[in-house]
Scaffold this active site. Structure first.
Site, PDB file in Angstrom:
ATOM      1  NE  ARG A   1      -2.924  -1.330   4.494  1.00  0.00           N
ATOM      2  CZ  ARG A   1      -4.159  -1.385   4.085  1.00  0.00           C
ATOM      3  NH1 ARG A   1      -4.973  -2.275   4.609  1.00  0.00           N
ATOM      4  NH2 ARG A   1      -4.625  -0.551   3.166  1.00  0.00           N
TER       5      ARG A   1
ATOM      6  CB  SER B   1      -7.864  -3.451   2.977  1.00  0.00           C
ATOM      7  OG  SER B   1      -7.553  -2.230   3.605  1.00  0.00           O
TER       8      SER B   1
ATOM      9  CB  THR C   1     -13.267  -7.379  -4.528  1.00  0.00           C
ATOM     10  OG1 THR C   1     -12.728  -8.693  -4.465  1.00  0.00           O
ATOM     11  CG2 THR C   1     -14.627  -7.418  -5.161  1.00  0.00           C
ATOM     12  CD  GLU C   2     -13.514  -4.628  -1.237  1.00  0.00           C
ATOM     13  OE1 GLU C   2     -14.441  -5.338  -0.829  1.00  0.00           O
ATOM     14  OE2 GLU C   2     -12.353  -5.067  -1.356  1.00  0.00           O
ATOM     15  CG  ASN C   3      -7.877  -1.879  -5.121  1.00  0.00           C
ATOM     16  OD1 ASN C   3      -6.959  -2.662  -4.891  1.00  0.00           O
ATOM     17  ND2 ASN C   3      -8.152  -0.859  -4.306  1.00  0.00           N
ATOM     18  CD1 TRP C   4     -12.809  -5.667  -9.137  1.00  0.00           C
ATOM     19  CD2 TRP C   4     -12.143  -4.789 -11.092  1.00  0.00           C
ATOM     20  NE1 TRP C   4     -12.137  -6.640  -9.836  1.00  0.00           N
ATOM     21  CE2 TRP C   4     -11.718  -6.135 -11.029  1.00  0.00           C
ATOM     22  CE3 TRP C   4     -11.832  -4.035 -12.231  1.00  0.00           C
ATOM     23  CZ2 TRP C   4     -10.998  -6.746 -12.065  1.00  0.00           C
ATOM     24  CZ3 TRP C   4     -11.117  -4.643 -13.263  1.00  0.00           C
ATOM     25  CH2 TRP C   4     -10.713  -5.981 -13.170  1.00  0.00           C
TER      26      TRP C   4
ATOM     27  CG  ASP D   1      -2.103   0.915   1.090  1.00  0.00           C
ATOM     28  OD1 ASP D   1      -2.376   1.369  -0.039  1.00  0.00           O
ATOM     29  OD2 ASP D   1      -2.752   1.207   2.118  1.00  0.00           O
TER      30      ASP D   1
ATOM     31  NE  ARG E   1      -7.711   2.203  -5.496  1.00  0.00           N
ATOM     32  CZ  ARG E   1      -6.484   2.192  -5.011  1.00  0.00           C
ATOM     33  NH1 ARG E   1      -5.454   2.453  -5.806  1.00  0.00           N
ATOM     34  NH2 ARG E   1      -6.263   1.929  -3.739  1.00  0.00           N
TER      35      ARG E   1
ATOM     36  CD1 TRP F   1       7.251   6.577  -2.109  1.00  0.00           C
ATOM     37  CD2 TRP F   1       6.977   6.815  -4.324  1.00  0.00           C
ATOM     38  NE1 TRP F   1       8.498   6.570  -2.689  1.00  0.00           N
ATOM     39  CE2 TRP F   1       8.355   6.716  -4.055  1.00  0.00           C
ATOM     40  CE3 TRP F   1       6.561   6.967  -5.648  1.00  0.00           C
ATOM     41  CZ2 TRP F   1       9.323   6.757  -5.058  1.00  0.00           C
ATOM     42  CZ3 TRP F   1       7.517   7.012  -6.650  1.00  0.00           C
ATOM     43  CH2 TRP F   1       8.885   6.907  -6.344  1.00  0.00           C
TER      44      TRP F   1
HETATM   45  C1  IPE Z   1      -5.533  -2.624  -0.106  1.00  0.00           C
HETATM   46  O1  IPE Z   1      -5.141  -1.316  -0.330  1.00  0.00           O
HETATM   47  C2  IPE Z   1      -5.530  -3.388  -1.380  1.00  0.00           C
HETATM   48  C3  IPE Z   1      -4.229  -3.592  -1.991  1.00  0.00           C
HETATM   49  C4  IPE Z   1      -3.080  -3.253  -1.490  1.00  0.00           C
HETATM   50  C5  IPE Z   1      -4.260  -4.255  -3.248  1.00  0.00           C
HETATM   51  P1  IPE Z   1      -6.223  -0.149  -0.512  1.00  0.00           P
HETATM   52  O2  IPE Z   1      -5.483   1.113  -0.649  1.00  0.00           O
HETATM   53  O3  IPE Z   1      -7.176  -0.505  -1.595  1.00  0.00           O
HETATM   54  O4  IPE Z   1      -7.004  -0.237   0.866  1.00  0.00           O
HETATM   55  P2  IPE Z   1      -7.830   0.864   1.662  1.00  0.00           P
HETATM   56  O5  IPE Z   1      -8.873   1.395   0.733  1.00  0.00           O
HETATM   57  O6  IPE Z   1      -6.874   1.918   2.079  1.00  0.00           O
HETATM   58  O7  IPE Z   1      -8.399   0.124   2.831  1.00  0.00           O
HETATM   59  C1  IPE Z   2      -1.507   0.211  -3.376  1.00  0.00           C
HETATM   60  O1  IPE Z   2      -1.316   1.573  -3.441  1.00  0.00           O
HETATM   61  C2  IPE Z   2      -1.749  -0.425  -4.722  1.00  0.00           C
HETATM   62  C3  IPE Z   2      -3.155  -0.756  -4.989  1.00  0.00           C
HETATM   63  C4  IPE Z   2      -4.124  -0.757  -4.114  1.00  0.00           C
HETATM   64  C5  IPE Z   2      -3.483  -1.138  -6.338  1.00  0.00           C
HETATM   65  P1  IPE Z   2      -2.529   2.583  -3.464  1.00  0.00           P
HETATM   66  O2  IPE Z   2      -2.930   2.812  -4.879  1.00  0.00           O
HETATM   67  O3  IPE Z   2      -3.624   2.132  -2.580  1.00  0.00           O
HETATM   68  O4  IPE Z   2      -1.851   3.892  -2.899  1.00  0.00           O
HETATM   69  P2  IPE Z   2      -2.427   4.864  -1.795  1.00  0.00           P
HETATM   70  O5  IPE Z   2      -2.839   4.031  -0.631  1.00  0.00           O
HETATM   71  O6  IPE Z   2      -3.582   5.573  -2.410  1.00  0.00           O
HETATM   72  O7  IPE Z   2      -1.295   5.773  -1.477  1.00  0.00           O
HETATM   73 MG    MG Z   3      -4.039   2.407  -0.630  1.00  0.00          MG
END
Ligand code: IPE
Ligand code: IPE
Ligand code: MG
Length: 250
Positions: A189, A197, A67-70, A21, A72, A26
């Site tokens: 993490r 998460s 799953t929740e990253n979909w 994460d 974005r 960054w």
């Molecule tokens: C968790 O990170 C998922 C991955 C690292 C792939 P997220 O950035 O999606 O989690 P939340 O939203 O901060 O909980």
């Molecule tokens: C983790 O980094 C990678 C994925 C979840 C795909 P993030 O994209 O969540 O980065 P932050 O947490 O927004 O900084």
């Molecule tokens: Mg993140």
């Protein structure tokens, strides 16, 4: 300081899992687009996989896309998919050279066609490698996997192949995406967030948690070494008393 020599190789975790994460933050801190952070994160993936294999860790799971990253913005999801295809193309040879087997957990059929096809190819090419399993959690969430397991078990009960009284913890484990993979002993993490998460909720019942402020694109071999040293100082009691653990050792 190189921490590697402080690691007790007799007490390595068999399975290390990482919630990678902080890529976006960054990049933003450097005035760059979030995708730049994801690109730099690939270097950390390479370094970490190499460090884990060098130590003799048998399973390394990297949570790459939930799953929740979909949910974005579409551009970010597309950039991540593109990066995934590129990385698999570039790194498959490294996996072969290092005798690493690639596996995935998650609803990977939701990935776009090209991504899915590239992944299957890399999985097939590395299938007989034995040094370490590199498991990418892609389109993964623990609630998704538990729901899928429940559906499979319910279907078996319905046909009469299984009685409700015969459902055991081991049976539930064997219906999860991680069926053939031991539970992680250490979960790392990055980025200073203190949450799970939706990652390995069932499997992490007794996992040691290690949270670091380091953003994923800054994570290097030494950071993995530091996490393992921290892990090796923990007392894992599994509900027992400290005295009972000492008795077991004798
Ligand atoms: C968790 O990170 C998922 C991955 C690292 C792939 P997220 O950035 O999606 O989690 P939340 O939203 O901060 O909980
Ligand atoms: C983790 O980094 C990678 C994925 C979840 C795909 P993030 O994209 O969540 O980065 P932050 O947490 O927004 O900084
Ligand atoms: Mg993140």
């Amino acid at each position: 300081m190189d921490l590697k020599e402080k690691i007790d190789l007799e007490k390595l975790p068999v399975h290390v899992a990482i919630i990678m994460d902080g890529n976006g933050r960054w990049a933003r801190m450097r005035g760059k687009h979030r995708v730049f952070g994801h690109e730099q994160g690939v270097i950390s993936v390479r370094e970490t996989a190499e460090a884990a294999a060098e130590l003799g860790i048998k399973y390394l799971t990297l949570y790459a896309f939930s799953t929740e990253n979909w949910n974005r913005p579409m551009q970010e999801v597309e950039a991540l998919m593109e990066l995934l295809v590129q990385t698999i193309n570039l790194e498959t040879k490294t996996l072969i050279d290092n005798n690493i087997r690639l596996l995935t957990i998650g609803d990977t059929q939701r990935l776009n066609h090209q991504c899915y096809a590239e992944l299957q190819k890399a999985i097939a090419t590395t299938a007989s490698n034995t040094r370490m399993d590199l498991i990418l959690a892609l389109s993964y969430s623990s609630r998704w996997e538990i729901t899928e397991a429940m559906k499979q078990i319910a279907a078996k009960v319905r046909t009469g192949a299984l009685q409700p009284a015969d459902i055991t913890e081991n049976m539930i484990s064997s219906h999860l995406a991680t069926a053939d993979i031991p539970d992680p002993e250490l979960l790392i993490r990055t980025s200073g967030e203190y949450r799970i998460s939706n990652f390995m909720l069932w499997q992490s019942a007794y996992t040691e948690m290690y949270f670091t402020q380091t953003m994923w694109p800054d994570f290097r071999k030494n950071d993995l070494h530091a996490a393992i040293i921290d892990f090796q100082q923990r007392e894992r009691r599994f509900g027992k008393l400290n005295e009972q653990l000492n008795t077991c050792k004798k």
